[in-house]
Enzyme design. Structure first.
Site, PDB file in Angstrom:
ATOM      1  N   ASP A 162       0.785  -1.241   0.000  1.00 19.01           N
ATOM      2  CA  ASP A 162       0.000   0.000   0.000  1.00 19.01           C
ATOM      3  C   ASP A 162       0.817   1.291   0.000  1.00 19.01           C
ATOM      4  O   ASP A 162       0.245   2.383   0.008  1.00 19.01           O
ATOM      5  CB  ASP A 162      -0.974   0.052   1.202  1.00 19.01           C
ATOM      6  CG  ASP A 162      -2.154  -0.869   1.010  1.00 19.01           C
ATOM      7  OD1 ASP A 162      -2.300  -1.407  -0.112  1.00 19.01           O
ATOM      8  OD2 ASP A 162      -2.918  -1.059   1.965  1.00 19.01           O
ATOM      9  N   HIS A 170      30.083   4.487  -4.741  1.00 21.49           N
ATOM     10  CA  HIS A 170      28.624   4.655  -4.633  1.00 21.49           C
ATOM     11  C   HIS A 170      28.150   4.475  -3.196  1.00 21.49           C
ATOM     12  O   HIS A 170      27.088   3.908  -2.936  1.00 21.49           O
ATOM     13  CB  HIS A 170      27.903   3.680  -5.569  1.00 21.49           C
ATOM     14  CG  HIS A 170      28.112   4.003  -7.012  1.00 21.49           C
ATOM     15  ND1 HIS A 170      27.914   3.102  -8.024  1.00 21.49           N
ATOM     16  CD2 HIS A 170      28.523   5.145  -7.620  1.00 21.49           C
ATOM     17  CE1 HIS A 170      28.181   3.671  -9.194  1.00 21.49           C
ATOM     18  NE2 HIS A 170      28.565   4.907  -8.965  1.00 21.49           N
ATOM     19  N   ASP A 217      28.411  14.049  -2.380  1.00 20.03           N
ATOM     20  CA  ASP A 217      27.985  14.080  -3.782  1.00 20.03           C
ATOM     21  C   ASP A 217      26.464  14.111  -3.750  1.00 20.03           C
ATOM     22  O   ASP A 217      25.828  13.093  -3.452  1.00 20.03           O
ATOM     23  CB  ASP A 217      28.511  12.835  -4.505  1.00 20.03           C
ATOM     24  CG  ASP A 217      28.182  12.844  -6.000  1.00 20.03           C
ATOM     25  OD1 ASP A 217      27.324  13.650  -6.426  1.00 20.03           O
ATOM     26  OD2 ASP A 217      28.781  12.028  -6.728  1.00 20.03           O
ATOM     27  N   ASP A 263      24.122  18.054  -9.980  1.00 22.62           N
ATOM     28  CA  ASP A 263      25.021  16.987  -9.527  1.00 22.62           C
ATOM     29  C   ASP A 263      26.339  17.629  -9.083  1.00 22.62           C
ATOM     30  O   ASP A 263      27.169  17.963  -9.927  1.00 22.62           O
ATOM     31  CB  ASP A 263      25.229  16.009 -10.699  1.00 22.62           C
ATOM     32  CG  ASP A 263      26.098  14.822 -10.336  1.00 22.62           C
ATOM     33  OD1 ASP A 263      26.449  14.666  -9.160  1.00 22.62           O
ATOM     34  OD2 ASP A 263      26.419  14.042 -11.261  1.00 22.62           O
ATOM     35  N   HIS A 291      37.164   6.078 -12.406  1.00 20.43           N
ATOM     36  CA  HIS A 291      35.972   6.430 -13.192  1.00 20.43           C
ATOM     37  C   HIS A 291      36.331   7.494 -14.230  1.00 20.43           C
ATOM     38  O   HIS A 291      37.453   7.993 -14.244  1.00 20.43           O
ATOM     39  CB  HIS A 291      34.824   6.893 -12.286  1.00 20.43           C
ATOM     40  CG  HIS A 291      35.114   8.094 -11.427  1.00 20.43           C
ATOM     41  ND1 HIS A 291      35.080   9.382 -11.907  1.00 20.43           N
ATOM     42  CD2 HIS A 291      35.438   8.190 -10.107  1.00 20.43           C
ATOM     43  CE1 HIS A 291      35.341  10.217 -10.914  1.00 20.43           C
ATOM     44  NE2 HIS A 291      35.582   9.530  -9.810  1.00 20.43           N
ATOM     45  N   HIS A 341      29.869  13.228 -17.282  1.00 12.87           N
ATOM     46  CA  HIS A 341      28.766  12.638 -18.049  1.00 12.87           C
ATOM     47  C   HIS A 341      27.822  13.753 -18.449  1.00 12.87           C
ATOM     48  O   HIS A 341      27.818  14.826 -17.848  1.00 12.87           O
ATOM     49  CB  HIS A 341      28.042  11.573 -17.211  1.00 12.87           C
ATOM     50  CG  HIS A 341      27.695  12.040 -15.820  1.00 12.87           C
ATOM     51  ND1 HIS A 341      26.588  12.795 -15.556  1.00 12.87           N
ATOM     52  CD2 HIS A 341      28.331  11.902 -14.627  1.00 12.87           C
ATOM     53  CE1 HIS A 341      26.535  13.075 -14.263  1.00 12.87           C
ATOM     54  NE2 HIS A 341      27.598  12.558 -13.663  1.00 12.87           N
ATOM     55  N   HIS A 355      22.628  10.945 -15.215  1.00 13.66           N
ATOM     56  CA  HIS A 355      23.485  10.487 -16.310  1.00 13.66           C
ATOM     57  C   HIS A 355      22.599  10.592 -17.542  1.00 13.66           C
ATOM     58  O   HIS A 355      21.849   9.679 -17.871  1.00 13.66           O
ATOM     59  CB  HIS A 355      23.962   9.051 -16.097  1.00 13.66           C
ATOM     60  CG  HIS A 355      24.892   8.918 -14.921  1.00 13.66           C
ATOM     61  ND1 HIS A 355      25.361   7.724 -14.455  1.00 13.66           N
ATOM     62  CD2 HIS A 355      25.461   9.871 -14.114  1.00 13.66           C
ATOM     63  CE1 HIS A 355      26.163   7.931 -13.413  1.00 13.66           C
ATOM     64  NE2 HIS A 355      26.233   9.220 -13.191  1.00 13.66           N
ATOM     65  N   GLU A 366      34.174  15.947 -13.106  1.00 12.90           N
ATOM     66  CA  GLU A 366      34.271  15.394 -11.760  1.00 12.90           C
ATOM     67  C   GLU A 366      35.442  14.432 -11.553  1.00 12.90           C
ATOM     68  O   GLU A 366      35.232  13.247 -11.284  1.00 12.90           O
ATOM     69  CB  GLU A 366      32.965  14.695 -11.394  1.00 12.90           C
ATOM     70  CG  GLU A 366      32.455  13.677 -12.417  1.00 12.90           C
ATOM     71  CD  GLU A 366      31.209  12.950 -11.905  1.00 12.90           C
ATOM     72  OE1 GLU A 366      31.263  12.397 -10.803  1.00 12.90           O
ATOM     73  OE2 GLU A 366      30.201  12.963 -12.635  1.00 12.90           O
ATOM     74  N   TYR A 409      41.114   8.414  -4.980  1.00 13.21           N
ATOM     75  CA  TYR A 409      40.611   7.568  -3.891  1.00 13.21           C
ATOM     76  C   TYR A 409      41.737   6.644  -3.446  1.00 13.21           C
ATOM     77  O   TYR A 409      42.150   5.764  -4.209  1.00 13.21           O
ATOM     78  CB  TYR A 409      39.401   6.768  -4.368  1.00 13.21           C
ATOM     79  CG  TYR A 409      38.415   7.638  -5.139  1.00 13.21           C
ATOM     80  CD1 TYR A 409      37.453   8.390  -4.464  1.00 13.21           C
ATOM     81  CD2 TYR A 409      38.496   7.759  -6.524  1.00 13.21           C
ATOM     82  CE1 TYR A 409      36.587   9.220  -5.161  1.00 13.21           C
ATOM     83  CE2 TYR A 409      37.634   8.586  -7.234  1.00 13.21           C
ATOM     84  CZ  TYR A 409      36.682   9.315  -6.546  1.00 13.21           C
ATOM     85  OH  TYR A 409      35.827  10.147  -7.246  1.00 13.21           O
ATOM     86  N   ARG A 439      36.708  13.985  -4.394  1.00 10.68           N
ATOM     87  CA  ARG A 439      36.129  14.228  -5.725  1.00 10.68           C
ATOM     88  C   ARG A 439      35.613  15.657  -5.723  1.00 10.68           C
ATOM     89  O   ARG A 439      35.114  16.134  -4.693  1.00 10.68           O
ATOM     90  CB  ARG A 439      34.998  13.240  -6.051  1.00 10.68           C
ATOM     91  CG  ARG A 439      34.333  13.509  -7.400  1.00 10.68           C
ATOM     92  CD  ARG A 439      33.488  12.334  -7.933  1.00 10.68           C
ATOM     93  NE  ARG A 439      32.339  12.024  -7.116  1.00 10.68           N
ATOM     94  CZ  ARG A 439      32.243  10.965  -6.319  1.00 10.68           C
ATOM     95  NH1 ARG A 439      33.265  10.126  -6.213  1.00 10.68           N
ATOM     96  NH2 ARG A 439      31.156  10.745  -5.596  1.00 10.68           N
ATOM     97  N   GLU A 477      33.185  18.068  -8.179  1.00  8.25           N
ATOM     98  CA  GLU A 477      32.281  17.926  -9.334  1.00  8.25           C
ATOM     99  C   GLU A 477      31.453  19.186  -9.531  1.00  8.25           C
ATOM    100  O   GLU A 477      30.799  19.658  -8.596  1.00  8.25           O
ATOM    101  CB  GLU A 477      31.339  16.732  -9.105  1.00  8.25           C
ATOM    102  CG  GLU A 477      30.277  16.575 -10.181  1.00  8.25           C
ATOM    103  CD  GLU A 477      29.446  15.316 -10.036  1.00  8.25           C
ATOM    104  OE1 GLU A 477      29.230  14.864  -8.893  1.00  8.25           O
ATOM    105  OE2 GLU A 477      29.017  14.786 -11.075  1.00  8.25           O
TER     106      GLU A 477
HETATM  107  N1  GLY Z   1      26.186  11.429  -8.548  1.00  4.43           N
HETATM  108  C1  GLY Z   1      26.322  10.630  -9.677  1.00  4.43           C
HETATM  109  C2  GLY Z   1      27.523  10.984 -10.426  1.00  4.43           C
HETATM  110  O1  GLY Z   1      28.274  11.823  -9.989  1.00  4.43           O
HETATM  111  O2  GLY Z   1      27.746  10.508 -11.493  1.00  4.43           O
HETATM  112 MN    MN Z   2      28.211  13.110 -11.719  1.00  4.36          MN
HETATM  113 MN    MN Z   3      27.836  13.330  -8.531  1.00  2.00          MN
END
Ligand code: GLY
Ligand code: MN
Ligand code: MN
Length: 435
Positions: free
Chosen positions: A36, A242, A259, A270, A349, A353, A360, A383, A387, A404, A406
């Site tokens: 529900d 993540h 983030d 973002d 990474h 993006h 994304h 970004e 690490y 990071r 970004e």
């Molecule tokens: N927060 C998702 C990314 O930075 O790609």
């Molecule tokens: Mn991002």
């Molecule tokens: Mn991000």
């Protein structure tokens, strides 16, 4: 243009590329979280991009006739239902929706099965999001089969299924003014959230307490949801890319990586910022931070029409690889570190993006095997990060440092615009704000 005219214009641009065809664009279903209780409703990005209509149980059908520019924009949506509206709230119903949202025709969603075979008759192709949802694939195949079943009455069925995402992804990649207005506002709200989170951060607090400051700011300023699960990662948690547990206690002497970005009217922001829990960078933290900041600047400097998305990544990599060598984290020359990909132990990474309705966002990164060139109106994140997990061959003072940085960037004819520039970023800006 009014907001509605933007949606109508997008449908026309789409239809102009699909003569004698029909596009069937359903919105997202409501999803049950547990008995529900539903997840907060989020429309489908393609559907909303073309309609601005945010109710569930709705389908856009665009019928492009064989004569050029002859198009019917049809909405199927929920009927008005006074009984249900007492429980669940307002519904437009087809008549009002047609008028308010600029459709040529609108019908009850209950009429979809009855009307679709007729709309598909004698059309060459159907545009759908093939493979996205097997239920819709099946329904569309069923309607096509119904048309085929009438062949003795002289109608022909579509012989091709094409993907409307191919058309729409290219359109969504270049933001129009109304989209940029929303994205700038989304970016501003997220900037304010990050500022507040920095100011609220203290040793001994829990990561979720800082997350609460972000969510509070999003909501207070009218952005009712984060664009993705916020990452609030103290110390070594920042090295989990993540990380969304957000339940650890913050320690003086650690960094905190946040983030987080809000979604506003369907558009994402973002932002990542990394800062010391106690307000003062240690020498090792400062070294890593300055390195990532330089890498980010090198990448941002590459954001201009004609450069490729990959140019940004390569610019960041050059700076990072040199830094990793200087810090004793990697050995050899920049070229050999890039060639062997040894840098991936600390930066695994890519540097950004596309950003838009989806965090994304839609859009190919390569065309015919080549990295695509940036064009004015594209929006993307930049970004880079670093690490450093504890390891024998890594100097101990770097252990558990995860950084990071970004920002959200718009490609302009003569370079770029940083949508998130007001979020404190230099060591000085951060240390001053946290005083
Ligand atoms: N927060 C998702 C990314 O930075 O790609
Ligand atoms: Mn991002
Ligand atoms: Mn991000």
């Amino acid at each position: 243009m009014t907001d509605i005219e933007h949606y109508v214009a997008r449908r026309k641009v789409m239809a102009a590329q699909m003569q004698n065809s029909v596009a069937i664009v359903p919105t997202a279903p409501e999803r049950l979280r547990n008995r529900d209780a539903h997840y907060p409703y989020r429309f489908d990005s393609y559907f909303y991009y073309l309609t601005g209509f945010n109710e569930p149980e709705a389908v856009l059908v665009v019928v492009a006739e064989s004569e050029k520019d002859a198009v019917r924009h049809i909405l199927f949506c929920r009927d008005k239902d006074i009984e249900r509206e007492i429980w669940d709230g307002f519904r437009y119903g087809p008549d009002l929706a047609r008028e308010k949202f600029g459709f040529d025709e609108a019908y009850s969603i209950a009429k979809l099965d009855e009307m679709l075979p007729g709309l598909l008759a004698d059309k060459g192709a159907v545009y759908s999001a093939t493979g996205h949802d097997p239920v819709w694939d099946g329904r569309i195949a069923g309607w096509i089969n119904q048309v085929r079943g009438q062949s003795r009455s002289g109608v022909t069925a579509p012989t091709e299924i094409r993907d409307y995402r191919t058309l729409l992804d290219e359109m969504r990649l270049i933001k129009d003014e109304s989209e940029l207005q929303i994205m700038r506002r989304a970016a501003d709200i997220s900037v304010q959230a990050h500022r507040r989170a920095m100011q609220a951060t203290q040793p001994e607090k829990y990561e979720y307490e800082v997350e609460a400051e972000l969510l509070y700011t999003f909501h207070r300023l009218g952005a009712r949801a984060p664009a993705y699960s916020s990452i609030v990662a103290g110390g070594g948690n920042a090295c989990v890319l993540h990380y969304i547990e957000n339940n650890a206690q913050l320690k003086s002497g650690d960094l905190l990586l946040i983030d987080a970005g809000c979604e506003l009217d369907g558009y994402a922001s973002d932002i990542t910022r990394t800062f010391p829990v106690n307000g003062q960078f240690s020498p090792a933290q400062k070294d890593v931070y300055q390195l990532v900041l330089s890498a980010q600047q090198a990448a941002i400097d590459k954001v201009r029409p004609g450069n490729t998305w990959n140019d940004l990544h390569q610019a960041a990599l050059q700076v990072l690889a040199q830094g990793f060598i200087d810090f004793g984290l990697c050995q050899g020359s920049v070229d050999s570190v890039l060639e062997s990909e040894d840098y991936k132990r600390f930066y695994m990474h890519r540097t950004g993006h596309w950003l838009g309705m989806d965090v994304h966002d839609a859009g190919e990164y390569k065309q015919q095997g080549q990295w695509r060139e940036l064009r004015p109106g594209m929006t993307l994140t930049v970004e880079p990060g670093c690490y450093i997990r504890p390891a024998e061959n890594v100097p101990k003072h770097f252990w558990d440092i995860g950084v990071r940085i970004e920002d959200d960037v718009l490609v302009k004819p003569d370079g770029s615009e940083l949508l998130t520039i007001a979020a404190p970023k230099t060591v000085k800006e951060i240390e001053e704000l946290m005083q």
